[in-house]
Structures are given as C-alpha cells and as structure tokens.
Design a protein around this motif. Structure first.
Motif, short mmCIF file in Angstrom:
data_model
loop_
_atom_site.label_atom_id
_atom_site.label_comp_id
_atom_site.label_asym_id
_atom_site.label_seq_id
_atom_site.Cartn_x
_atom_site.Cartn_y
_atom_site.Cartn_z
N THR A 63 21.28 38.26 -5.84
CA THR A 63 20.00 38.52 -6.52
C THR A 63 18.98 37.53 -6.25
OG1 THR A 63 20.99 37.29 -8.33
CG2 THR A 63 21.46 39.68 -8.42
N SER A 64 19.62 36.29 -5.84
CA SER A 64 18.31 35.16 -5.59
C SER A 64 17.54 35.47 -4.48
CB SER A 64 18.92 34.04 -5.61
OG SER A 64 19.67 33.85 -4.58
N THR A 65 18.13 36.04 -3.22
CA THR A 65 17.75 36.60 -2.07
C THR A 65 16.59 37.64 -2.49
OG1 THR A 65 19.56 35.82 -0.94
CG2 THR A 65 17.92 37.38 0.10
N CYS A 66 17.14 38.68 -3.20
CA CYS A 66 16.11 39.62 -3.72
C CYS A 66 14.95 38.95 -4.31
CB CYS A 66 16.94 40.75 -4.45
SG CYS A 66 18.22 41.71 -3.80
N MET A 67 15.21 38.14 -5.24
CA MET A 67 14.14 37.37 -6.03
C MET A 67 13.08 36.79 -4.86
SD MET A 67 14.60 34.50 -8.66
CE MET A 67 13.17 33.44 -9.72
N VAL A 68 13.61 36.14 -4.05
CA VAL A 68 12.73 35.57 -3.03
C VAL A 68 11.86 36.71 -2.14
CG1 VAL A 68 12.57 34.13 -0.84
CG2 VAL A 68 14.15 33.60 -2.66
N SER A 109 10.91 39.41 -3.10
CA SER A 109 9.94 40.28 -4.07
C SER A 109 9.05 39.39 -4.74
CB SER A 109 10.72 41.15 -5.19
OG SER A 109 11.57 40.24 -5.90
N SER A 110 9.05 37.99 -4.32
CA SER A 110 8.20 37.09 -5.09
C SER A 110 6.88 37.09 -4.91
CB SER A 110 8.76 35.50 -4.59
OG SER A 110 8.00 34.58 -5.37
N THR A 169 8.20 30.99 -8.16
CA THR A 169 9.28 32.00 -7.91
C THR A 169 9.97 31.90 -6.74
OG1 THR A 169 8.04 33.50 -9.47
CG2 THR A 169 9.77 34.51 -8.50
N THR A 170 9.28 31.81 -5.62
CA THR A 170 10.19 31.66 -4.23
C THR A 170 11.21 30.39 -4.32
OG1 THR A 170 8.22 32.64 -3.15
CG2 THR A 170 9.76 31.38 -1.87
N GLY A 187 14.02 31.06 -6.45
CA GLY A 187 15.05 32.06 -5.88
C GLY A 187 15.82 31.07 -4.88
N ASN A 198 19.79 30.46 -5.05
CA ASN A 198 20.44 30.87 -3.75
C ASN A 198 21.42 29.64 -3.21
OD1 ASN A 198 20.51 31.02 -0.35
ND2 ASN A 198 20.71 33.07 -1.56
#
Length: 323
Positions: free
Chosen positions: A15-20, A22-23, A28-29, A32, A36
């Motif tokens: 989920t943290s990879t998806c967060m980065v 879509s940041s 936020t990057t 994430g 990660n």
C-alpha cells in the motif's frame, strides 16, 4: 510468511508503494517511502538469525539517510532551487544505483531468497516512480547516474561466482536502464519494470527448487527441463536477442531522450552483462538435447512463468512503433 504480523507488514509495503505512485506532493511521497521501508525491514527477518539483524541494519542506515536528504532538500526547495537536485540523488541512494550502491551487495548477500527477491523487484518501484515525478530538467541531470549504473552493473558481475552477486549487479545495470527510460514519452518505464519483475520472478521460481550459491551447481536440477528454462530466463534477463529482455532494452533505446554518450554507455554495459551470462549458461545449453527434453513428464511452475514472460513480447512489438 505464515505469521500474521508478516502479512500485515507485506500489506504495508504494497500500500505504501501505491501511496508513492499516486502522491501529489513531496510530503506524501516521503511518508510513503518511510512506510515502505518500515514495512520491508520486518520481512527481512525470514529465519530470525543474527546475520539477518546485521543485514537489516545495513539496509536501514542508507535508506534513512536517503529519506533525510530527500525531505531536507524538499523543504529547502520551497524557498530556493539550489538543492533541488539532491532529491533525485537521494532516491538513487534508496534505489541502489551506482555509484550510490555501496549498501546493495552486502545486503543482498545476507538476505534469504524471498526477501532478496522483494528487494530486487518490488522495492525498486517506489523510488523509481518518485524520480519520474520530478521536472524533466532535474531528471536530465541524473542521466550520468544511469550510465554509471549500466556500466558498473556490467563490469561488477564479470568475476562473480555467486548467483546472488550476479543478480545484484544485474539489478544495478537494469536500474540504469530504468533511469534512462524516465524521460521517454511512451509508457516505457512501466513496461520495463513489469518485464524485469516477471523475468526475475521466473529466476526466483527456479532457484527455490535448490539451495545453491555457486554457478557450478546452479544448473544441477533433477529434471533437465528446469535447467534449460533457467538458462533461457537468465539470458533473457541479460538481453540476448530475440528474447524478451532484448526487446525491452530496444524499447528504451527507441524512446529515450538521453544523449549519445549515455546511450553508448547503456549498450556497453548490456554487452558486458551478456558476456558473463553467456559464459554462465553456455555449458548447460550445450548439454541439453532432445532426448533430455523428452524425459520431462510434467510442466513446472517455472515453465508457466516462462511462457507468461514470452507472451509479453507481442506487447512490446505493439508499443514500439508508437511515438
């Protein structure tokens, strides 16, 4: 991976990879990337030994340093653009790109096979897509890192006999190709990362069948069919035509906006990698014949993954004419 807490950390890593990816801002990057890192470190304790603790410390220090440089330069960049170049350099440190790869081979040497596979594949997605979100003028300044990574990944694996070291320096070389494909107008980066992960997954499935480190015992499978598939997959990873690994590198050369010197460095590094991979797989390929192939009674999981990788070649053919 049977423990429930490891499943939780695996979920955090994904989920943290998806967060980065879509940041929309640097904070936020950074969050994430930190999640990660914290999600991957517990997964490194696969057998819960002392050596894994040492390896986790070797991984934590450069990752924390890269995150500190990234968030510091991002805060300073709000008032001045003088240190904005440090942001992609910090991501290259987290990515393990040369000449910032000093932590990568020792960490790979001390990891079990599954965490090492995650470090080679999934842990590259968040930093590389963070770099792709920078301004094109900033990304152009890190193109020398792409050339150095491709050259160092090719030269560093020449005298290696450990399969982990070979995959490590091959990953450094592929990191250079990923960085070179960032400025491409087509979705080259996504195709390259997807193909690289598929090929590395195929190698991982073959290696899980036996616990060998030396290249002399690498192809000592009970079934000759598995040795043949592993040899072909390794050659595809090195970029031997007409395998899939060659077409993904050809795609990068077709779309990249890098200079001629950077492009020649990428080709030279790929040629050097192909040299030692050919010497590694030359003997098992010659010893394999039609009689050995007919003895195979069932198709293994590695065979299914190999055919899946082969099916991705028409996708590259379709994208190649587009510009």
């Amino acid at each position: 991976m049977k423990s429930p807490h490891k499943s939780l950390f695996l979920f955090l890593m994904v989920t943290s990879t998806c967060m980065v990816m879509s940041s929309s801002n640097w904070l936020t990057t950074w969050m994430g990337l930190e999640i990660n890192m914290l999600g991957f470190i517990p997964l490194m304790y696969f057998k819960e030994t002392t050596s894994e603790s040492e390896t986790a410390a070797k991984y934590l220090v450069p990752q924390a340093l890269g995150s500190t440089i990234f968030i510091t330069s991002a805060m300073i960049a709000l008032h001045s653009n003088t240190l904005q170049t440090l942001m992609p350099i910090a991501m290259c440190l987290k990515l393990g790109a040369a000449p910032l790869h000093f932590w990568f081979p020792p960490v790979m040497a001390g990891l079990p096979l599954l965490p090492a596979f995650l470090l080679l594949t999934w842990q590259k997605i968040a930093p590389i897509f963070a770099i792709s979100s920078f301004h094109p003028t900033i990304m152009a300044k890190i193109m020398p890192i792409a050339a150095i990574s491709a050259l160092w990944g090719g030269i560093g694996g020449v005298n290696q006999t450990d399969i982990r070291s070979l995959l490590t320096y091959s990953s450094i070389a592929h990191t250079g190709w990923m960085l070179a494909s960032i400025n491409s107008p087509a979705p080259t980066l996504m195709l390259y990362i997807t193909t690289y992960i598929l090929i590395t997954t195929s190698v991982y499935m073959c290696l899980t069948k036996q616990s060998t480190k030396s290249h002399k015992q690498l192809f000592s499978f009970k079934e000759p069919h598995d040795s043949f598939l592993l040899a072909i997959t390794i050659l595809s990873l090195s970029g031997l035509p007409p395998l899939t690994g060659f077409f993904m590198k050809l795609l990068v050369l077709y779309f990249t906006e890098a200079s001629t010197i950077i492009t020649m460095s990428l080709i030279l590094g790929a040629s050097t990698s192909l040299l030692y991979y050919l010497s590694l797989t030359f003997s098992p390929l010659l010893s394999f014949n039609k009689a050995n192939f007919s003895k195979t009674k069932m198709i293994s999981k590695s065979s299914i993954m190999f055919f899946l990788i082969s099916d991705s070649t028409p996708i590259l053919y379709c994208v190649l004419p587009l510009k």
